[in-house]
Design an enzyme around this catalytic site. Structure first.
Site, PDB file in Angstrom:
ATOM      1  N   GLU A   1      26.242 -35.172 -42.457  1.00  0.00           N
ATOM      2  CA  GLU A   1      27.621 -34.582 -42.534  1.00  0.00           C
ATOM      3  C   GLU A   1      27.417 -33.046 -42.402  1.00  0.00           C
ATOM      4  OE1 GLU A   1      31.614 -34.414 -45.501  1.00  0.00           O
ATOM      5  OE2 GLU A   1      29.188 -34.319 -46.254  1.00  0.00           O
TER       6      GLU A   1
ATOM      7  N   ASP B   1      24.917 -36.073 -47.342  1.00  0.00           N
ATOM      8  CA  ASP B   1      26.303 -35.650 -47.586  1.00  0.00           C
ATOM      9  C   ASP B   1      25.854 -34.075 -47.612  1.00  0.00           C
ATOM     10  OD1 ASP B   1      28.991 -35.800 -48.916  1.00  0.00           O
ATOM     11  OD2 ASP B   1      27.855 -34.843 -50.482  1.00  0.00           O
TER      12      ASP B   1
END
Length: 738
Positions: A469, A416
């Site tokens: 990401e 993330d």
């Protein structure tokens, strides 16, 4: 009172400022009255009487201990037993008159070796989770738990828990100097024990959960819990062996992104979360029915705030207790593997929350984070940034990534917020950040950490995936580290997602003015190994559901959604879709309630649902839609210039260039009759997919069984076909020869 113990050592112990309580507690050889004796000391503030019980030859010898300090320090002098390692127990009577017998924690040697400490300080102990935290151990035939924690600046550290009344005086730990790790073996403890570390920094005291804790209490309670991760019996050896030999770049990857707490709620109590085991059977059945290859879970590591969806992690080594135990989650992964489904988990090394029981100022100083808020704080999220330049912090994170593959057999991690790690000025104004040593904005320490993490994961667990990401144009995110890349397997294509959703929001009559929003993605489509994501981030915070973003009347909204998904499934790149979007949920996603499964009683929602399942099976069946996702050889434009009609047409090829599909998309509600497309050869082209099929809720315009190519050159190709392009639809045609 008279004692062989140095008074200054007793004072440090009682003030909870002793870095090595073993220097005074436990067995010690001393001189008494000109004789060598064994002094056994214990700090028992809860006890009124104590005895040493010794029976190495089966004959019990019980010696009363003298209280040498009113605070509860006891001592007894015994003749030495000659073997240098006395085996004895303590029999104690507490203030209520209850008598128990227990082993003395301070007679056991440390388990952390000099080599362990060296590797930990160097940041190279990749199995740190087998040494730190709460480890079930048997020493000299005595079962117990060995606790070890990094807190180099703490004045003292004690283990507290339900076993000692959460009293920090009872079990002070030994500090390994200069390594900064504290350790204590406590006999008699087992699985299920609740504990924390009580940390003193000069005059301040607080209780912290274990950074390496393998389980935790159900929030809002915050204690760590002892658990044996090695007790589960796995049944996925065949899957793991096959995974290690799989080239996922050439395989279909169709990811179903799931938040476990809101995927589905039990029918008997919609306020209750389903357990990992309940979810295992229902979710596996659904994923198999729909034809997905992988499940991606929003973070399942322990987190105090349910509304953070798991992205504000406190327990990096603990699966959240909201849905069950670590063994329950192992069962979930195991069942997925037995049914041919991979499991990817979201992993959050970019930041951590400030909760008092977590990592923030763990030993009284900025240990895991930076002291300077210009380096150590994410103001947008109210969280703290890891100090990637500190060896022990980097070790904590790299070992954590390896831990999930090792102990839980996961098949991938999606990392993330990578962009926030790469840039020192991420979401900061001038003066709010500190340049690197070369004056640049790149976070060199974070870059080194990401490369090391990816190298170790791929080295130790071949066949697994690491997915970034990353929302910027940082080069070579998904390229090997030996060519200067970050080493990720794949990267989310955030540019494709943003451009495509922006385009789809336009009324079709205006789409011709925004044609480049569709075609731009193919300029950079092969610069990285891309995953195309329509994730949870696109259906929260007022953005509405995917269906809710679509323009037009009710029929057009569903047609647009089918068009969006079918265009996505034929575009180069692996696929990720968030739960609910595959049947056209109307509501924006709510983490605190179930998906709108009742919508599947209506035909338009059934149509989207059937289409996604058919697309998944089509991608798995057709090599042209998955074998060459990351290489320009797998894609050719037929016509990308027809902005007036808002149509696109292209070819997808497999590794065998003679195995290809023709794809055409119509982004307006106007049917295009006698639409001519150039094709590579004269043959029959069978229509194998049409998102406008009545089976999916469409108007059922199309090309029947298929069309015959004609020797009419078009679009720079030697032959062409004349097709019907249905309104707001995608068609796929496959050449049939002979």
């Amino acid at each position: 009172m008279r004692s062989t113990a140095p008074l200054d050592q007793i004072r440090l112990l009682l003030e909870q400022r002793h870095e090595n309580p073993f220097a005074i507690l436990g067995p010690h050889e001393v001189e008494a009255d000109g004789q060598k004796m064994l002094a056994i000391r214990a700090y028992l503030p809860h006890c009124s009487q104590a005895w040493v019980v010794d029976g190495p030859h089966g004959q019990e010898i019980c010696r009363p201990m003298r209280r040498i300090h009113p605070a509860g320090v006891f001592e007894v002098l015994c003749p030495p037993n000659g073997n240098g390692h006395p085996h004895y127990q303590l029999r104690v009577t507490d203030a209520s008159g209850n008598t128990t017998t227990m082993h003395d924690p301070y007679r056991f040697p440390p388990l952390l070796t000099d080599y362990d400490l060296y590797l930990l300080n160097e940041g190279k102990h990749y199995r740190a989770y087998e040494k730190l935290g709460a480890q079930l151990r048997t020493i000299d035939g005595v079962d117990g738990v060995n606790f070890a924690v990094w807190a180099p600046n703490a004045t003292s550290v004690s283990v507290i828990g339900d076993f000692n009344g959460w009293d920090g005086r009872r079990h002070p730990m030994r500090k390994h100097i200069p390594a900064g790790f504290w350790e204590l073996f406590i006999p008699g403890l087992g699985e299920g024990t609740l504990y924390k570390y009580q940390i003193r920094y000069h005059d301040r005291v607080w209780d912290k959960a274990d950074p390496f804790g393998f389980a935790a209490e159900l929030p809002p309670r915050t204690a760590s819990k002892v658990v044996d991760l090695n007790r589960y019996k796995w049944h996925d050896a065949e899957w793991l062996a096959r995974r290690a030999q799989t080239d996922w770049f050439r395989k279909p990857i169709l990811i179903y992104e799931v938040h476990l707490g809101s995927w589905r709620r039990p029918g008997d109590d919609p306020r209750r979360w389903m357990t990992y085991r309940e979810l295992a059977h229902q979710l596996v059945e659904y994923v198999k029915q729909m034809g997905y290859t992988h499940i991606e879970l929003l973070p399942i590591s322990e987190h105090p705030l349910t509304a953070s969806w798991g992205y504000q992690t406190t327990g990096y080594y603990a699966v959240t207790s909201r849905y069950g135990t670590p063994h329950d989650f192992m069962y979930f992964v195991d069942l997925c593997h037995q049914n041919g489904i991979g499991v990817i988990i979201d992993w959050v090394p970019a930041h951590f929350p400030k909760d008092g029981h977590g990592l923030a100022r763990f030993d009284g100083t900025a240990l895991y984070e930076h002291e300077d808020p210009r380096q150590g704080e994410h103001k947008d999220w109210g969280t703290l940034i890891f100090n990637y330049g500190r060896h022990e912090v980097r070790n904590f994170l790299v070992a954590n990534a390896l831990f999930w593959f090792d102990k839980y057999h996961v098949d991938g991690i999606r990392v993330d917020a990578v962009a926030s790690m790469l840039y020192l000025d991420y979401s900061r104004r001038d003066g709010e950040w500190i340049p690197n040593e070369y004056g640049g904005r790149e976070n060199l320490k974070a870059i080194a950490f990401l490369r090391e993490m990816n190298e170790q994961v791929h080295l130790q667990f071949p066949g697994v995936l690491t997915i970034a990401e990353e929302s910027t144009a940082w080069p070579s995110v998904s390229r090997p580290t030996y060519v200067g890349g970050l080493g990720f397997s794949m990267k989310w294509n955030m540019g494709w997602m943003n451009d495509t959703l922006r385009y789809m929001r336009h009324d079709p009559i205006h789409r011709k003015y925004h044609h480049d929003e569709l075609t731009f993605s193919l300029i950079y489509a092969f610069h990285e190994n891309f995953v195309l994501p329509l994730s949870h981030d696109e259906v929260v915070h007022g953005k509405g559901s995917l269906l809710g973003k679509m323009p037009g009347d009710l029929w057009q909204r569903f047609a647009n959604l089918r068009l969006l998904l079918s265009y996505m499934w034929t575009h180069p790149g692996k696929k990720l879709l968030f739960m609910g979007s595959d049947f056209g949920q109307w509501n924006e996603w709510d983490f605190d309630s179930s998906l709108q499964w009742d919508l599947l009683q209506w035909e338009p929602h059934q149509g989207v649902h059937k289409m996604v399942a058919d697309l998944n099976r089509l991608v798995q069946r057709e090599p042209a839609l998955h074998e060459v996702d990351f290489d320009g050889r797998g894609f050719e434009w037929i016509d990308c210039h027809n902005y007036e009609d808002s149509t696109l047409s292209y070819i997808r090829r497999a590794l065998d260039p003679n195995d290809y599909l023709v794809v055409a998309c119509n982004f307006t509600p106007v049917p295009r009759f006698r639409h001519r497309l150039g094709v590579p050869e004269l043959c029959w082209y069978e229509e194998i997919f049409n998102s406008d099929s009545m089976y999916y809720g469409g108007s059922n315009l199309g090309n029947g069984p298929g069309v015959q190519a004609e020797p009419i050159p078009n679009h720079g190709r030697p032959a062409s076909i004349q097709v019907v392009l249905p309104p707001l639809a995608t068609i796929i045609l496959k050449p049939r020869r002979g």
